[in-house]
Write an enzyme that holds these catalytic residues in place. Structure first.
Site, PDB file in Angstrom:
ATOM      1  N   THR A 117      -5.349  -2.090  -9.730  1.00  0.00           N
ATOM      2  CA  THR A 117      -5.774  -0.804  -9.155  1.00  0.00           C
ATOM      3  C   THR A 117      -6.828  -0.136 -10.048  1.00  0.00           C
ATOM      4  OG1 THR A 117      -5.019   1.483  -8.811  1.00  0.00           O
ATOM      5  CG2 THR A 117      -3.693   0.159 -10.276  1.00  0.00           C
ATOM      6  N   LYS A 142       0.839  -1.181 -14.223  1.00  0.00           N
ATOM      7  CA  LYS A 142      -0.219  -2.052 -13.670  1.00  0.00           C
ATOM      8  C   LYS A 142      -1.138  -2.544 -14.794  1.00  0.00           C
ATOM      9  CE  LYS A 142      -0.776  -2.760  -9.819  1.00  0.00           C
ATOM     10  NZ  LYS A 142      -0.200  -3.833  -8.962  1.00  0.00           N
TER      11      LYS A 142
HETATM   12  N1  LIG Z   1      -2.324   1.370  -1.607  1.00  0.00           N
HETATM   13  C1  LIG Z   1      -3.322   1.620  -2.445  1.00  0.00           C
HETATM   14  O1  LIG Z   1      -4.053   2.606  -2.293  1.00  0.00           O
HETATM   15  C2  LIG Z   1      -3.613   0.675  -3.584  1.00  0.00           C
HETATM   16  C3  LIG Z   1      -4.806   0.854  -4.295  1.00  0.00           C
HETATM   17  C4  LIG Z   1      -5.099  -0.042  -5.328  1.00  0.00           C
HETATM   18  C5  LIG Z   1      -4.221  -1.058  -5.640  1.00  0.00           C
HETATM   19  N2  LIG Z   1      -3.052  -1.181  -4.952  1.00  0.00           N
HETATM   20  C6  LIG Z   1      -2.164  -2.294  -5.317  1.00  0.00           C
HETATM   21  O2  LIG Z   1      -2.114  -3.169  -4.201  1.00  0.00           O
HETATM   22  C7  LIG Z   1      -0.830  -3.790  -4.126  1.00  0.00           C
HETATM   23  C8  LIG Z   1      -0.228  -3.539  -2.756  1.00  0.00           C
HETATM   24  O3  LIG Z   1      -0.121  -2.130  -2.557  1.00  0.00           O
HETATM   25  P1  LIG Z   1       0.457  -1.542  -1.187  1.00  0.00           P
HETATM   26  O4  LIG Z   1      -0.083  -0.175  -1.042  1.00  0.00           O
HETATM   27  O5  LIG Z   1       0.305  -2.520  -0.096  1.00  0.00           O
HETATM   28  O6  LIG Z   1       2.016  -1.436  -1.568  1.00  0.00           O
HETATM   29  P2  LIG Z   1       3.292  -1.174  -0.666  1.00  0.00           P
HETATM   30  O7  LIG Z   1       4.173  -0.284  -1.470  1.00  0.00           O
HETATM   31  O8  LIG Z   1       2.915  -0.767   0.715  1.00  0.00           O
HETATM   32  O9  LIG Z   1       3.961  -2.633  -0.546  1.00  0.00           O
HETATM   33  C9  LIG Z   1       4.521  -3.299  -1.632  1.00  0.00           C
HETATM   34  C10 LIG Z   1       5.228  -4.535  -1.102  1.00  0.00           C
HETATM   35  O10 LIG Z   1       5.817  -5.234  -2.215  1.00  0.00           O
HETATM   36  C11 LIG Z   1       7.155  -5.562  -1.885  1.00  0.00           C
HETATM   37  N3  LIG Z   1       7.936  -5.606  -3.137  1.00  0.00           N
HETATM   38  C12 LIG Z   1       8.199  -4.577  -3.989  1.00  0.00           C
HETATM   39  N4  LIG Z   1       8.923  -4.998  -5.032  1.00  0.00           N
HETATM   40  C13 LIG Z   1       9.108  -6.335  -4.854  1.00  0.00           C
HETATM   41  C14 LIG Z   1       9.757  -7.336  -5.605  1.00  0.00           C
HETATM   42  N5  LIG Z   1      10.398  -7.048  -6.744  1.00  0.00           N
HETATM   43  N6  LIG Z   1       9.744  -8.611  -5.141  1.00  0.00           N
HETATM   44  C15 LIG Z   1       9.122  -8.921  -3.969  1.00  0.00           C
HETATM   45  N7  LIG Z   1       8.492  -8.003  -3.212  1.00  0.00           N
HETATM   46  C16 LIG Z   1       8.485  -6.725  -3.643  1.00  0.00           C
HETATM   47  C17 LIG Z   1       7.624  -4.458  -0.939  1.00  0.00           C
HETATM   48  O11 LIG Z   1       8.744  -4.857  -0.159  1.00  0.00           O
HETATM   49  C18 LIG Z   1       6.353  -4.235  -0.117  1.00  0.00           C
HETATM   50  O12 LIG Z   1       6.301  -5.135   0.974  1.00  0.00           O
HETATM   51  C19 LIG Z   1      -0.023  -3.206  -5.285  1.00  0.00           C
HETATM   52  O13 LIG Z   1      -0.121  -4.072  -6.390  1.00  0.00           O
HETATM   53  C20 LIG Z   1      -0.734  -1.903  -5.608  1.00  0.00           C
HETATM   54  O14 LIG Z   1      -0.548  -1.548  -6.963  1.00  0.00           O
HETATM   55  C21 LIG Z   1      -2.727  -0.346  -3.928  1.00  0.00           C
END
Ligand SMILES: NC(=O)c1ccc[n+]([C@@H]2O[C@H](COP(=O)([O-])OP(=O)(O)OC[C@H]3O[C@@H](n4cnc5c(N)ncnc54)[C@H](O)[C@@H]3O)[C@@H](O)[C@H]2O)c1
Length: 318
Positions: A117, A142
């Site tokens: 991120t 992260k």
């Molecule tokens: N949403 C944003 O704005 C954003 C921005 C930059 C980076 N990110 C990164 O992108 C990635 C995805 O983000 P998102 O918004 O889709 O997240 P989200 O919270 O919508 O989804 C996370 C997923 O991971 C699964 N999960 C959580 N813990 C787990 C575990 N221990 N084992 C297996 N599965 C597990 C959950 O069930 C879920 O399906 C993350 O790494 C986040 O840090 C997100």
């Protein structure tokens, strides 16, 4: 191509599965289905599924039998307010879970895409070589994982990249996050809490753009621990998001200023020096998101009793 998507039932992960399907790839999704992971997010897509935790040895068993060429990891605890309220799960999933994936990487021959991120850089404008300066338990977890990925590439010569998208928005984002929270609370006739003065700047990228950029990267990345920044190039304040949504929703959004989130970064500002891509404009993307949330009430209605959607300052323990 055999691809495994960790966290594929979440917000960005499910958009990535859709992107793979559009390229005729049927991935194996591995997801714990926490509060944020829902099979509803994958409705209409083509995938195989294993329920599992990236912290467990079961992950190694699944990799040993499926033998993926590439693993893309979206599995994480992702909500900053929750990380302030209870940091422990962020450490175990985001750091120890990543180490468990990296240990598999030493044993099995695949390429690893680690999804990070822009928050790892803190408030300064950052290119891919800038130092990490995280502020919240979320961004610190992260950043820790990113450093571990780099260390495994250097020490064990494994193949991996780190991608750092900015704030994503789009369909199927959990209602605790700022844009869906604003749309849904306004549809329900509730006020929208704004942390601090609302002048925090965020760079926004539409989730389908993120999914496409990562899918394109799979064939052209340099797998030597290289970092790819993925900003959307549209940096606005939270108040400006409210104004844009008021125009799109054609109604007044009732804002309530509440105390600021502890450690809240004033801005994120990330520079991409490596990739060329076009981004959906914020006006077009927000319109699509609004339409999706009004047409898919079934998706969010069961989720809104949650403290992180309901309360003005949900990171507080009392
Ligand atoms: N949403 C944003 O704005 C954003 C921005 C930059 C980076 N990110 C990164 O992108 C990635 C995805 O983000 P998102 O918004 O889709 O997240 P989200 O919270 O919508 O989804 C996370 C997923 O991971 C699964 N999960 C959580 N813990 C787990 C575990 N221990 N084992 C297996 N599965 C597990 C959950 O069930 C879920 O399906 C993350 O790494 C986040 O840090 C997100």
């Amino acid at each position: 191509m055999k691809i495994m998507v960790l966290g594929g039932a979440g917000f960005i992960g499910s958009a990535f599965v859709r992107e793979l399907n559009s390229r005729k790839i049927k991935p194996l999704v591995f997801d714990l289905l926490t509060y944020a992971g829902r099979l509803e997010n994958l409705s209409g897509t083509d995938y195989d599924f294993v329920k599992g935790d990236i912290r467990d040895s079961k992950l190694h068993d699944v990799i040993a039998s499926f033998r993926p060429e590439i693993i893309v990891n979206f599995a994480a605890e992702t909500h900053v307010d929750r990380s302030i309220y209870k940091p422990q799960d962020f450490v175990t999933t985001n750091i120890l879970g990543t180490v468990n994936i990296l240990e598999a990487l030493r044993l099995y021959n695949f390429k690893y895409v680690h999804v990070s991120t822009d928050e790892v850089y803190g408030e300064e404008c950052a290119d891919e070589n800038s130092p990490l300066n995280p502020s919240s338990p979320y961004s610190a977890s992260k950043a820790s994982a990113d450093l571990l990925v780099k260390s495994y590439v250097r020490t064990y010569n494994v193949e991996a990249i780190i991608v750092r998208p900015s704030n994503n928005y789009g369909p199927r984002q959990f209602p605790e996050k700022f844009i869906p929270k604003t749309i849904i609370r306004t549809l329900l006739g509730l006020h929208v809490p704004i942390y601090g003065d609302g002048k925090q700047e965020r760079d926004w990228i539409y989730v389908e753009d993120t999914a496409k950029i990562i899918a394109d990267l799979l064939s052209k990345a340099e797998w030597k621990g290289n970092v790819y920044n993925l900003p959307g190039g549209q940096r606005v304040t939270n108040i400006e998001i409210i104004k844009l949504l008021e125009e799109i929703m054609n109604r007044k959004i009732e804002v309530r200023f509440v105390s600021d989130r502890p450690g809240h970064d004033k801005r994120y500002c990330m520079i991409n020096t490596k990739l060329r891509y076009t981004s959906t404009t914020l006006a077009d993307g927000l319109r699509k998101v609004y339409e999706w949330y009004i047409n898919n009430r079934w998706w969010w209605e069961s989720l809104i009793s949650n403290k992180f959607f309901r309360e003005d300052e949900p990171w507080k323990t009392v």
